[in-house]
Motif scaffolding. Structure first.
Motif, PDB file in Angstrom:
ATOM      1  N   LEU A  74      49.893  52.105  36.279  1.00 61.77           N
ATOM      2  CA  LEU A  74      49.350  50.388  36.931  1.00 61.77           C
ATOM      3  C   LEU A  74      50.475  50.672  37.890  1.00 61.77           C
ATOM      4  O   LEU A  74      51.563  50.237  37.557  1.00 61.77           O
ATOM      5  CB  LEU A  74      49.181  49.116  36.017  1.00 61.77           C
ATOM      6  N   ILE A  75      50.491  49.940  39.122  1.00 62.52           N
ATOM      7  CA  ILE A  75      51.336  49.035  39.952  1.00 62.52           C
ATOM      8  C   ILE A  75      51.209  47.190  39.808  1.00 62.52           C
ATOM      9  O   ILE A  75      49.670  46.782  39.389  1.00 62.52           O
ATOM     10  CB  ILE A  75      51.690  49.545  40.958  1.00 62.52           C
ATOM     11  N   ARG A  80      45.008  49.957  39.729  1.00 61.42           N
ATOM     12  CA  ARG A  80      45.059  51.039  38.773  1.00 61.42           C
ATOM     13  C   ARG A  80      46.037  52.136  40.256  1.00 61.42           C
ATOM     14  O   ARG A  80      45.278  52.835  41.805  1.00 61.42           O
ATOM     15  CB  ARG A  80      44.023  52.136  38.788  1.00 61.42           C
ATOM     16  N   GLU A  81      47.270  53.090  39.467  1.00 59.31           N
ATOM     17  CA  GLU A  81      47.803  53.409  41.345  1.00 59.31           C
ATOM     18  C   GLU A  81      46.477  54.939  41.701  1.00 59.31           C
ATOM     19  O   GLU A  81      47.189  54.914  42.672  1.00 59.31           O
ATOM     20  CB  GLU A  81      49.302  53.927  40.218  1.00 59.31           C
ATOM     21  N   ASP A  82      45.895  55.659  40.710  1.00 55.39           N
ATOM     22  CA  ASP A  82      45.403  56.567  41.160  1.00 55.39           C
ATOM     23  C   ASP A  82      44.403  55.571  41.574  1.00 55.39           C
ATOM     24  O   ASP A  82      42.788  55.142  40.155  1.00 55.39           O
ATOM     25  CB  ASP A  82      45.306  57.440  40.167  1.00 55.39           C
ATOM     26  N   GLY A  83      43.631  55.394  43.076  1.00 50.45           N
ATOM     27  CA  GLY A  83      42.645  55.292  43.395  1.00 50.45           C
ATOM     28  C   GLY A  83      42.959  53.669  44.010  1.00 50.45           C
ATOM     29  O   GLY A  83      41.989  53.117  44.772  1.00 50.45           O
ATOM     30  N   LEU A  84      43.636  53.006  44.036  1.00 52.20           N
ATOM     31  CA  LEU A  84      43.899  51.288  44.058  1.00 52.20           C
ATOM     32  C   LEU A  84      42.516  50.647  43.833  1.00 52.20           C
ATOM     33  O   LEU A  84      42.282  49.405  44.244  1.00 52.20           O
ATOM     34  CB  LEU A  84      43.741  51.497  45.878  1.00 52.20           C
ATOM     35  N   ASP A  85      42.018  50.561  42.737  1.00 51.88           N
ATOM     36  CA  ASP A  85      40.615  49.968  41.743  1.00 51.88           C
ATOM     37  C   ASP A  85      41.975  48.917  41.563  1.00 51.88           C
ATOM     38  O   ASP A  85      42.629  48.741  41.050  1.00 51.88           O
ATOM     39  CB  ASP A  85      40.109  50.800  41.018  1.00 51.88           C
ATOM     40  N   LEU A  86      41.193  48.138  41.509  1.00 47.96           N
ATOM     41  CA  LEU A  86      41.912  46.180  40.830  1.00 47.96           C
ATOM     42  C   LEU A  86      41.240  46.097  39.343  1.00 47.96           C
ATOM     43  O   LEU A  86      40.291  46.848  39.097  1.00 47.96           O
ATOM     44  CB  LEU A  86      41.553  45.314  41.728  1.00 47.96           C
ATOM     45  N   ASP A  87      42.338  46.340  38.615  1.00 54.11           N
ATOM     46  CA  ASP A  87      42.079  46.347  37.230  1.00 54.11           C
ATOM     47  C   ASP A  87      42.734  45.066  36.945  1.00 54.11           C
ATOM     48  O   ASP A  87      41.021  44.686  35.638  1.00 54.11           O
ATOM     49  CB  ASP A  87      43.382  47.320  36.380  1.00 54.11           C
ATOM     50  N   ILE A 119      44.506  35.842  31.646  1.00 57.11           N
ATOM     51  CA  ILE A 119      43.929  36.554  31.728  1.00 57.11           C
ATOM     52  C   ILE A 119      42.024  36.408  32.755  1.00 57.11           C
ATOM     53  O   ILE A 119      41.245  35.751  32.029  1.00 57.11           O
ATOM     54  CB  ILE A 119      43.492  37.993  31.109  1.00 57.11           C
ATOM     55  N   MET A 120      41.698  36.636  33.875  1.00 55.86           N
ATOM     56  CA  MET A 120      40.786  37.024  34.591  1.00 55.86           C
ATOM     57  C   MET A 120      39.697  37.686  34.888  1.00 55.86           C
ATOM     58  O   MET A 120      38.468  37.390  34.558  1.00 55.86           O
ATOM     59  CB  MET A 120      41.294  35.893  35.942  1.00 55.86           C
ATOM     60  N   VAL A 121      41.074  38.782  34.927  1.00 53.05           N
ATOM     61  CA  VAL A 121      39.412  39.396  35.320  1.00 53.05           C
ATOM     62  C   VAL A 121      40.607  41.012  34.420  1.00 53.05           C
ATOM     63  O   VAL A 121      41.634  41.154  34.446  1.00 53.05           O
ATOM     64  CB  VAL A 121      39.953  40.572  36.217  1.00 53.05           C
ATOM     65  N   ARG A 122      39.592  41.794  33.831  1.00 48.40           N
ATOM     66  CA  ARG A 122      40.500  42.591  32.850  1.00 48.40           C
ATOM     67  C   ARG A 122      39.473  44.295  33.205  1.00 48.40           C
ATOM     68  O   ARG A 122      38.537  44.296  32.686  1.00 48.40           O
ATOM     69  CB  ARG A 122      40.484  42.425  31.709  1.00 48.40           C
ATOM     70  N   ASP A 123      40.049  45.068  32.750  1.00 53.68           N
ATOM     71  CA  ASP A 123      39.614  46.582  33.527  1.00 53.68           C
ATOM     72  C   ASP A 123      38.238  46.630  33.848  1.00 53.68           C
ATOM     73  O   ASP A 123      37.235  47.451  34.219  1.00 53.68           O
ATOM     74  CB  ASP A 123      38.031  47.066  31.885  1.00 53.68           C
ATOM     75  N   GLY A 124      38.947  45.310  35.626  1.00 57.56           N
ATOM     76  CA  GLY A 124      37.990  45.483  36.244  1.00 57.56           C
ATOM     77  C   GLY A 124      36.445  44.537  36.506  1.00 57.56           C
ATOM     78  O   GLY A 124      35.739  44.565  37.572  1.00 57.56           O
ATOM     79  N   HIS A 125      36.563  44.415  35.236  1.00 54.56           N
ATOM     80  CA  HIS A 125      35.527  42.795  35.414  1.00 54.56           C
ATOM     81  C   HIS A 125      35.794  42.038  34.908  1.00 54.56           C
ATOM     82  O   HIS A 125      36.560  41.465  33.720  1.00 54.56           O
ATOM     83  CB  HIS A 125      34.454  43.200  34.006  1.00 54.56           C
ATOM     84  N   ALA A 126      35.184  40.349  35.595  1.00 52.65           N
ATOM     85  CA  ALA A 126      35.456  39.073  35.165  1.00 52.65           C
ATOM     86  C   ALA A 126      35.874  38.890  33.733  1.00 52.65           C
ATOM     87  O   ALA A 126      35.002  39.053  33.295  1.00 52.65           O
ATOM     88  CB  ALA A 126      34.773  38.322  35.788  1.00 52.65           C
ATOM     89  N   VAL A 127      36.414  38.240  33.248  1.00 52.33           N
ATOM     90  CA  VAL A 127      36.101  37.996  31.742  1.00 52.33           C
ATOM     91  C   VAL A 127      35.761  36.126  32.238  1.00 52.33           C
ATOM     92  O   VAL A 127      36.386  35.847  30.440  1.00 52.33           O
ATOM     93  CB  VAL A 127      37.645  38.841  30.491  1.00 52.33           C
ATOM     94  N   GLN A 128      36.840  35.722  32.279  1.00 50.06           N
ATOM     95  CA  GLN A 128      36.769  34.051  32.939  1.00 50.06           C
ATOM     96  C   GLN A 128      36.033  33.839  34.214  1.00 50.06           C
ATOM     97  O   GLN A 128      35.925  34.612  35.027  1.00 50.06           O
ATOM     98  CB  GLN A 128      37.764  33.237  33.150  1.00 50.06           C
ATOM     99  N   LYS A 129      35.039  32.937  34.186  1.00 54.16           N
ATOM    100  CA  LYS A 129      34.040  32.479  34.748  1.00 54.16           C
ATOM    101  C   LYS A 129      33.875  30.858  35.146  1.00 54.16           C
ATOM    102  O   LYS A 129      34.536  30.678  33.764  1.00 54.16           O
ATOM    103  CB  LYS A 129      32.559  32.979  34.737  1.00 54.16           C
ATOM    104  N   GLY A 130      33.153  31.050  36.204  1.00 52.95           N
ATOM    105  CA  GLY A 130      33.432  29.127  36.493  1.00 52.95           C
ATOM    106  C   GLY A 130      32.092  28.463  35.353  1.00 52.95           C
ATOM    107  O   GLY A 130      31.509  29.859  35.059  1.00 52.95           O
TER     108      GLY A 130
END
Length: 393
Positions: free
Chosen positions: A56-57, A363-370, A378-389
């Motif tokens: 990751l970056i 993610r360094e490979d593909g630049l997807d937001l992890d 932590i608001m988003v983890r593994d590309g999915h929102a874990v905290q919502k309004g």
């Protein structure tokens, strides 16, 4: 109190810093150390959550300086009013700081409602600010005038106006000068920057009113932040000259051909054009214009057809800049460091000790937001929102 350690992650702070361990506590970055030193924090008298940053970056959270998070639109009638933006729509785009503002409709939409939406988003975990004013000049305000709004209301960072657009007030140069001076004075008295965000339309004057407004006055050219400057090649050409004068240039991620804006210059291409032309990199910013709407007549039927700028466009164009060969640190400055500096958010835009704990893991490979961390949470983890309004499904 819970701490967060991100171990062995490649950091762009925005400058490339190599592999580092990042320790966040109480919503702040308290330590950025050489990778492998995180074990030193394990004996602290509170729980610590750990994320392995391998592959990751880490970059500072995105600072979206122009987003209609309480809805916008309305051209074409009530059917075309866009709804408010939910927390996860922002964090899912990597936005940890959002500056909301009114658009064309400064009549039925209110600054009070915008302010309360900002406070709601801040309570839910990100940082939200607002601009006073609207397209109209003089425009709406929360107190008695724009300067007082900036001085008295903590969330108000500056003033919004519009020029070179048939929907604007077509205010005189003197009125513009007075408005900019008032915002600047309010900023000085409040310990803020007091910037003026200027919507630039496709009118024939384009950036001319701004150049004339600062000419022969003591108004610093950097007090103004003209936006939507990639809306056409004509506007972008003038933006380059404006930047060479020391002016700010804000590009709109959601204004591109992929979203139906046929004359727009795609944002990564616009950035490269500005850099190649000699524009100082620190003067270039990009915002989403999220939820902004332009209503066009359909080519076949003539019926109104709305073009909506999506919030997610800002992250898409950030990744697009990197894929186009723009250095990561430059792309980070354009969507995070520079807007934080222009707006005056001194704790944002950098991964550095003492700064807010706003971090994106990509993610360094593909630049997807992890992963998205906002103020240490932590608001988003593994590309999915874990905290919502509170009212999001």
């Amino acid at each position: 109190m819970q701490g967060l350690i991100i171990k062995n992650v490649k950091v762009y702070a925005p400058e490339p810093s190599g592999a580092r361990d990042i320790f966040i506590l109480g919503g702040k970055v308290v330590k950025v150390a050489e990778a492998g030193t995180a074990e030193n924090f394990n004996s602290l008298p509170f729980s610590v959550k750990t994320i392995n940053g391998g592959g990751l970056i880490a970059v500072p959270g995105i600072v979206d300086g122009h987003v209609h998070f309480n809805g916008a639109g309305g051209e074409g009638g009530p059917l075309y009013r866009t709804p408010p933006t939910g927390l996860s729509e922002l964090t899912g785009a990597g936005i940890t700081t959002a500056v909301g503002l009114l658009g064309t409709d400064g009549f039925t939409r209110s600054l009070r409602d915008l302010l309360m939406k900002a406070r709601s988003l801040s309570a839910e975990g990100i940082t939200a600010k607002i601009y006073t004013g609207a397209y109209q000049l003089p425009g709406p305000c929360l107190t008695t005038d724009a300067a007082s709004d900036i001085i008295l209301v903590e969330e108000v960072v500056g003033l919004k106006v519009a020029f070179s657009d048939h929907r604007s007030s077509h205010a005189s140069l003197q009125t513009l000068r007075e408005a900019v001076s008032q915002a600047r004075a309010g900023g000085i008295l409040a310990g803020k920057k007091g910037p003026v965000m200027v919507h630039i339309g496709e009118g024939p004057d384009r950036l001319k009113p701004l150049a004339e407004a600062v000419s022969g006055t003591d108004i610093p050219v950097a007090q103004l932040i003209p936006t939507h400057l990639n809306r056409s090649a004509r506007v972008l050409g003038e933006a380059l000259e404006w930047a060479k004068m020391g002016g700010n240039v804000d590009l709109s991620a959601g204004v591109s051909a992929r979203y139906g804006f046929s004359e727009a210059v795609d944002p990564p291409g616009a950035v490269q054009y500005l850099l190649d032309g000699g524009a100082p990199a620190e003067r270039i910013t990009m915002s989403s214009d999220g939820n902004g709407v332009m209503t066009l007549a359909g080519p076949a039927t003539g019926e109104a057809r709305p073009l909506i700028s999506p919030v997610r466009a800002l992250y898409e164009e950030f990744a697009g800049m990197i894929r186009a060969g723009i250095p990561v640190e430059t792309a980070v400055r354009i969507v995070s460091t520079n807007p934080a500096d222009r707006i005056g958010l001194s704790a944002k835009g950098r991964i550095r000790e003492g700064m807010d704990g706003d971090v994106l893991l990509i993610r360094e490979d593909g630049l997807d937001l992890d992963t998205v961390v906002a103020r240490g949470k932590i608001m988003v983890r593994d590309g999915h929102a874990v905290q919502k309004g509170l009212f999001e499904k």
